[in-house]
Design a protein around this motif. Structure first.
Motif, PDB file in Angstrom:
ATOM      1  N   GLU A  55       0.857  -1.196   0.000  1.00  0.00           N
ATOM      2  CA  GLU A  55       0.000   0.000   0.000  1.00  0.00           C
ATOM      3  C   GLU A  55       0.878   1.225   0.000  1.00  0.00           C
ATOM      4  O   GLU A  55       2.017   1.185   0.447  1.00  0.00           O
ATOM      5  CB  GLU A  55      -0.950   0.039   1.203  1.00  0.00           C
ATOM      6  N   ASN A  56       0.340   2.324  -0.513  1.00  0.00           N
ATOM      7  CA  ASN A  56       1.055   3.575  -0.342  1.00  0.00           C
ATOM      8  C   ASN A  56       0.110   4.656   0.110  1.00  0.00           C
ATOM      9  O   ASN A  56      -1.110   4.513   0.026  1.00  0.00           O
ATOM     10  CB  ASN A  56       1.877   3.953  -1.577  1.00  0.00           C
ATOM     11  N   SER A  57       0.710   5.734   0.611  1.00  0.00           N
ATOM     12  CA  SER A  57      -0.111   6.743   1.277  1.00  0.00           C
ATOM     13  C   SER A  57      -0.918   7.575   0.289  1.00  0.00           C
ATOM     14  O   SER A  57      -1.696   8.417   0.688  1.00  0.00           O
ATOM     15  CB  SER A  57       0.756   7.634   2.172  1.00  0.00           C
ATOM     16  N   ILE A  58      -0.763   7.362  -1.002  1.00  0.00           N
ATOM     17  CA  ILE A  58      -1.534   8.111  -1.995  1.00  0.00           C
ATOM     18  C   ILE A  58      -2.628   7.262  -2.631  1.00  0.00           C
ATOM     19  O   ILE A  58      -3.779   7.642  -2.651  1.00  0.00           O
ATOM     20  CB  ILE A  58      -0.609   8.682  -3.092  1.00  0.00           C
ATOM     21  N   ALA A  59      -2.257   6.096  -3.120  1.00  0.00           N
ATOM     22  CA  ALA A  59      -3.227   5.316  -3.902  1.00  0.00           C
ATOM     23  C   ALA A  59      -3.901   4.205  -3.100  1.00  0.00           C
ATOM     24  O   ALA A  59      -4.774   3.519  -3.602  1.00  0.00           O
ATOM     25  CB  ALA A  59      -2.557   4.735  -5.137  1.00  0.00           C
ATOM     26  N   GLY A  60      -3.492   4.029  -1.846  1.00  0.00           N
ATOM     27  CA  GLY A  60      -4.122   2.986  -1.035  1.00  0.00           C
ATOM     28  C   GLY A  60      -3.507   1.626  -1.288  1.00  0.00           C
ATOM     29  O   GLY A  60      -2.364   1.525  -1.740  1.00  0.00           O
ATOM     30  N   ILE A  63      -4.310  -4.109  -4.236  1.00  0.00           N
ATOM     31  CA  ILE A  63      -5.199  -5.243  -3.999  1.00  0.00           C
ATOM     32  C   ILE A  63      -4.712  -6.533  -4.670  1.00  0.00           C
ATOM     33  O   ILE A  63      -4.766  -7.606  -4.061  1.00  0.00           O
ATOM     34  CB  ILE A  63      -6.629  -4.909  -4.462  1.00  0.00           C
ATOM     35  N   GLU A 173       4.916   7.681   1.468  1.00  0.00           N
ATOM     36  CA  GLU A 173       5.444   6.425   1.977  1.00  0.00           C
ATOM     37  C   GLU A 173       4.770   5.215   1.364  1.00  0.00           C
ATOM     38  O   GLU A 173       3.560   5.230   1.113  1.00  0.00           O
ATOM     39  CB  GLU A 173       5.255   6.368   3.483  1.00  0.00           C
ATOM     40  N   THR A 174       5.542   4.177   1.160  1.00  0.00           N
ATOM     41  CA  THR A 174       4.986   2.905   0.714  1.00  0.00           C
ATOM     42  C   THR A 174       5.322   1.847   1.749  1.00  0.00           C
ATOM     43  O   THR A 174       6.406   1.827   2.313  1.00  0.00           O
ATOM     44  CB  THR A 174       5.531   2.516  -0.667  1.00  0.00           C
ATOM     45  N   ARG A 175       4.346   0.987   1.986  1.00  0.00           N
ATOM     46  CA  ARG A 175       4.518  -0.108   2.933  1.00  0.00           C
ATOM     47  C   ARG A 175       4.767  -1.380   2.143  1.00  0.00           C
ATOM     48  O   ARG A 175       4.089  -1.638   1.140  1.00  0.00           O
ATOM     49  CB  ARG A 175       3.254  -0.246   3.771  1.00  0.00           C
ATOM     50  N   LYS A 223      -5.615  -0.926  10.340  1.00  0.00           N
ATOM     51  CA  LYS A 223      -6.085  -0.897   8.953  1.00  0.00           C
ATOM     52  C   LYS A 223      -7.297  -1.800   8.807  1.00  0.00           C
ATOM     53  O   LYS A 223      -7.332  -2.884   9.392  1.00  0.00           O
ATOM     54  CB  LYS A 223      -4.978  -1.386   8.016  1.00  0.00           C
ATOM     55  N   GLN A 225     -10.151  -3.002   5.590  1.00  0.00           N
ATOM     56  CA  GLN A 225     -10.557  -2.875   4.199  1.00  0.00           C
ATOM     57  C   GLN A 225     -11.526  -3.993   3.863  1.00  0.00           C
ATOM     58  O   GLN A 225     -11.217  -5.165   4.064  1.00  0.00           O
ATOM     59  CB  GLN A 225      -9.297  -3.009   3.345  1.00  0.00           C
TER      60      GLN A 225
END
Lengths: 275, 275
Positions: A55-60, A63, A173-175, A223, A225
């Protein structure tokens, strides 16, 4: 013992940087152009672990990567957060006015879209990977072409940075997950985070009931979803991350959730990288 | 009164099909290549409403479209579900052996990936839109090139379908929002669904508390998604869809959530398309 790690992208990619930070700079990396290839390689024991952006803080959330972990029964054994800085780079002695085309990963192009509004002469073209474009520019000595990639990529492929940190949102940030085919070998005492999945029927309040259990067991939800169940549109599964202080609290919550939720599954138990 | 609708993609696209099904076949559509363009056009009153894909049963939510709705303060006034069937199409008298390249939208390519494993001679290339490729094949009489697009596109651009429903998962639904710059003019009696957004601090059980309120007020939760807050990584906002029988129940829940949650916002109140 993890000796070789599968990454999506080539050396110089953000996955490569994560492998160096999570393990160390001497870790052996195997490059794959797709996440399918990454997963294949650990399923066939060609690599000990894989690194996957999740996930990243911009695009979610990403999936399809959740689906890979779920469908192949992979185990998340660690997480890592990386501050993504995108730089525009080209062969030395080129200026931004010389650049006619920029190739990069769709996500990188999306994150840098605003920057390019000032340069309408530049055509943006979607490509498979950020660093692979940098590699190609060097290998084929491509003029008038730029890549959007990491500083590591500019160093590895001797490109000059034309503009630094060109992403619209500066804190980006990206996780990443570190996944294996076998469950975590982390000592229980170090485990303080888990990713779980469950399904619920659409009875009113069923999710609230589950979240009450988590709360009563002193778990924090970081989190949540709901995700459509493939082949059964609009039936949702829930992907949830929880953190906890005591492993025993988590064990207790897990035993209750197993009874209350359908298809309860642990995707991974690992160390919280955000302490 | 909605007279003109902005769609992403050209005529023959899935957005075009949605405009015909939600309104009728005579609705005026304006074509835009990006969702940014679609939103610009309604912000500048060039169109009365816009149609935006928001999630599909394979890849989940289209987060950048949620961000557009949220950031521009748009109002969701309706939803529509479309069963997406992807067909492979080319100029008449071409066989699948003649096809060397297939251009389509990245999502369509992803959904049809498995089909093309049988045809390793075909190169898959990402493009901006599904139907626009069909249009281009006809306009430029492109041989050896195929599009993945809708039946409507094959009819509008006189292409021959080489293979029907080539997506891996046969039941493949996408949910679309109809959005306007002004709030719904739907009579209260017809409103039985709402999309809301709120933020919560990471105190244990804060989400459970809110979901208990929804449940106590007889609201059903049909979707939930925590999303990172841009510029504040790993602080999450929650996007939630609820359905209800009585509008008064929803009004009651709304008044409580306004007090309990931070930055509570209604993204839209509309008629449930899934009855």
């Amino acid at each position: 013992m993890i000796k070789t790690v599968a990454i999506q992208g080539v050396k110089g990619s953000f996955h490569h940087i994560v492998s160096q930070q999570f393990f160390d700079k001497t870790i052996d990396v195997s490059e794959y152009l797709t996440f399918d290839g990454v997963v294949d390689s650990i399923m066939n024991a060609k690599n000990d672990a894989a690194i996957m952006a999740i996930e990243n803080s911009i695009a979610g959330s990403i999936i399809p990567n959740y689906a890979l972990i779920d469908n192949f029964g992979l185990h998340i054994v660690g997480e890592h957060y990386l501050d993504i800085q995108h730089h525009l780079m080209a062969l030395p002695n080129q200026t931004i006015e010389d650049i006619k085309e920029v190739y990069s990963h769709p996500m990188a192009l999306l994150q840098c879209k605003a920057f390019f509004k000032k340069f309408p002469h530049i055509k943006l073209i979607e490509d498979k990977d950020t660093a692979e474009v940098a590699q190609r520019i060097q290998a084929n000595q491509l003029k008038n072409v730029a890549a959007i990639a990491s500083r590591l990529a500019s160093e590895l492929f001797q490109l000059q940075i034309l503009s630094e940190s060109i992403q619209t949102i500066k804190h980006n940030e990206t996780r990443f997950f570190i996944v294996k085919t076998k469950n975590s070998e982390i000592p229980e005492i170090e485990i303080n985070k888990a990713s779980i999945k469950f399904e619920l029927d659409h009875k009113r309040g069923s999710l609230a009931t589950i979240l009450n259990v988590l709360s009563d067991c002193k778990l924090n939800l970081t989190k949540i979803q709901s995700l459509p169940k493939i082949e059964t549109p609009w039936k949702y599964a829930f992907f949830v991350d929880v953190t906890f202080d005591a492993y025993s609290d988590y064990i207790k919550a897990k035993s209750i959730m197993k009874i209350m939720a359908q298809d309860f599954k642990v995707l991974g138990e690992y160390k919280n990288a955000r302490l």
